[in-house]
Design a protein around this motif. Sequence first.
Motif, mmCIF file in Angstrom:
data_model
loop_
_atom_site.group_PDB
_atom_site.id
_atom_site.type_symbol
_atom_site.label_atom_id
_atom_site.label_comp_id
_atom_site.label_asym_id
_atom_site.label_seq_id
_atom_site.Cartn_x
_atom_site.Cartn_y
_atom_site.Cartn_z
ATOM 1 N N LEU A 148 -11.112 -16.283 -17.600
ATOM 2 C CA LEU A 148 -11.791 -15.149 -16.977
ATOM 3 C C LEU A 148 -12.952 -14.632 -17.812
ATOM 4 N N GLY A 149 -13.180 -15.224 -18.993
ATOM 5 C CA GLY A 149 -14.318 -14.817 -19.816
ATOM 6 C C GLY A 149 -13.977 -14.255 -21.177
ATOM 7 N N ASP A 151 -13.424 -15.158 -24.681
ATOM 8 C CA ASP A 151 -13.742 -16.366 -25.452
ATOM 9 C C ASP A 151 -13.370 -16.178 -26.924
ATOM 10 N N LEU A 166 -16.763 -11.625 -25.237
ATOM 11 C CA LEU A 166 -16.442 -11.397 -23.836
ATOM 12 C C LEU A 166 -17.644 -11.807 -23.010
ATOM 13 N N ARG A 167 -17.391 -12.573 -21.948
ATOM 14 C CA ARG A 167 -18.478 -13.102 -21.124
ATOM 15 C C ARG A 167 -18.409 -12.558 -19.699
ATOM 16 N N GLY A 168 -19.589 -12.353 -19.128
ATOM 17 C CA GLY A 168 -19.711 -12.060 -17.704
ATOM 18 C C GLY A 168 -18.837 -10.930 -17.221
ATOM 19 N N GLN A 169 -17.964 -11.235 -16.264
ATOM 20 C CA GLN A 169 -17.129 -10.231 -15.613
ATOM 21 C C GLN A 169 -16.205 -9.531 -16.606
ATOM 22 N N MET A 170 -15.775 -10.236 -17.667
ATOM 23 C CA MET A 170 -14.897 -9.633 -18.657
ATOM 24 C C MET A 170 -15.659 -8.590 -19.480
ATOM 25 N N LEU A 422 -11.110 -10.121 -10.894
ATOM 26 C CA LEU A 422 -11.600 -11.127 -11.831
ATOM 27 C C LEU A 422 -11.054 -12.480 -11.405
ATOM 28 N N ASP A 425 -13.840 -18.541 -13.883
ATOM 29 C CA ASP A 425 -15.186 -19.100 -13.755
ATOM 30 C C ASP A 425 -15.088 -20.617 -13.735
#
Length: 426
Positions: A148-149, A151, A166-170, A422, A425
């Motif tokens: 879910l982002g 990382d 933390l990526r994108g939606q997270m 969420l 991805d």
Amino acid sequence: MHDIRFIRDHPDQFDAALARRGAAAAAAELIALDERRRALVTELQAGQARRNDASKAIGAAKAKGDHATAEMLMAEVAALKETMPAREAEEKAVSADLDARLSAIPNLPDTDVPDGTDESGNVEQKRWGVPRSFDFTPREHADLGPPLGMDFESGAALSGARFTVLRGQMARLERALGQFMLDRQTAEHGYTEIAPPLLVRDDALFGTGQLPKFAEDLFQTGDGRWLIPTAEVSLTNLVREQILDADRLPLRFTALTPCFRSEAGAAGRDTRGYIRQHQFEKVELVAIAAPEGSESLHQAMVGHAEAMLEALGLPYRRMLLCTGDMGFSARKTYDLEVWLPGQNAYREISSISNCGDFQARRMNARYRPAGEKATRFVHTLNGSGLAVGRTLVAVLENYQQADGSVTLPPVLGPYLGGLERLKADR
């Protein structure tokens, strides 16, 4: 910081309170140091007065032509000039020793704090919410989060263990949580939002009790400043070395900031996942109060933190910490522990403490009651409203679905631009 006058007047009470915190008796040693310091101060004052009197008498003797008396007085003044610097140095050393010993002693617990040696002595006072029943085995956030982002690998590659990207939606969810909490605390609970420095000097950390005892838990920069372990340091020190008018109290401050901790005392604990990081975000709550209002304000602050968990629909319990589990500066602390179904356990998400005048003495933060000339020390209170990263973890685990997606609490809708779930991805 403790009041040596209180210790002189109530040595047995002071030692009994220390014993409740598992600390050794200290009153006799502190009183002996204080007596030596006061004796030296008296001796220095007497010496200075005698030197002033003798210096005046020298002029009078010379005016009368009494050279023998003048020479005797000059010899006395010369002797005082030789001996007094050593006494001054001794007085400074004794005072520094006394201050160092006083500053290393934890705050005394309130009378209604339960006795205990560790977290097993904490007392549960309240539970809110019913943990969700799952028709599948709920996963921990460390397993649920990466698709879910969340990382962990990139964070470790960039900065080492206990760092996460933390990526994108997270990343958006974490930002939404922080903004939601900050907006609620300012709009509904009367806190003034502050954007404080993240780097502070030694005296700020001394004021709130992190220095000198807990230096190993902090990060220090090359120029001698320190990264804040919590915005409590910056917010509480806003009243450092001030005398406040009583009608300004209580003051309520809040800030959403990054926090930095070396976690030196947590080796081997929560090494997996997002629970215990070197860098994390937190909404901090700080209040500055008159002594007579601090207990009721403490209860209110607990409610302000609980309101965040209830709005997010996260089950929790409130714990009154025992004497052996409280922080160094606290005299009374409540922990809020959120339910994490992936761990099948309640975990701390907020700690709200009343420090009495302990920090105020270290900061020399006072107020003047209406109609009085004398000043008194304020009381300081602090707490998390809430730790953002741990709230993120709680949302992931409590709202997870069997397919690995996570539905989001409706209250966050205005902060998420229509995002309701969420999803991995792919």
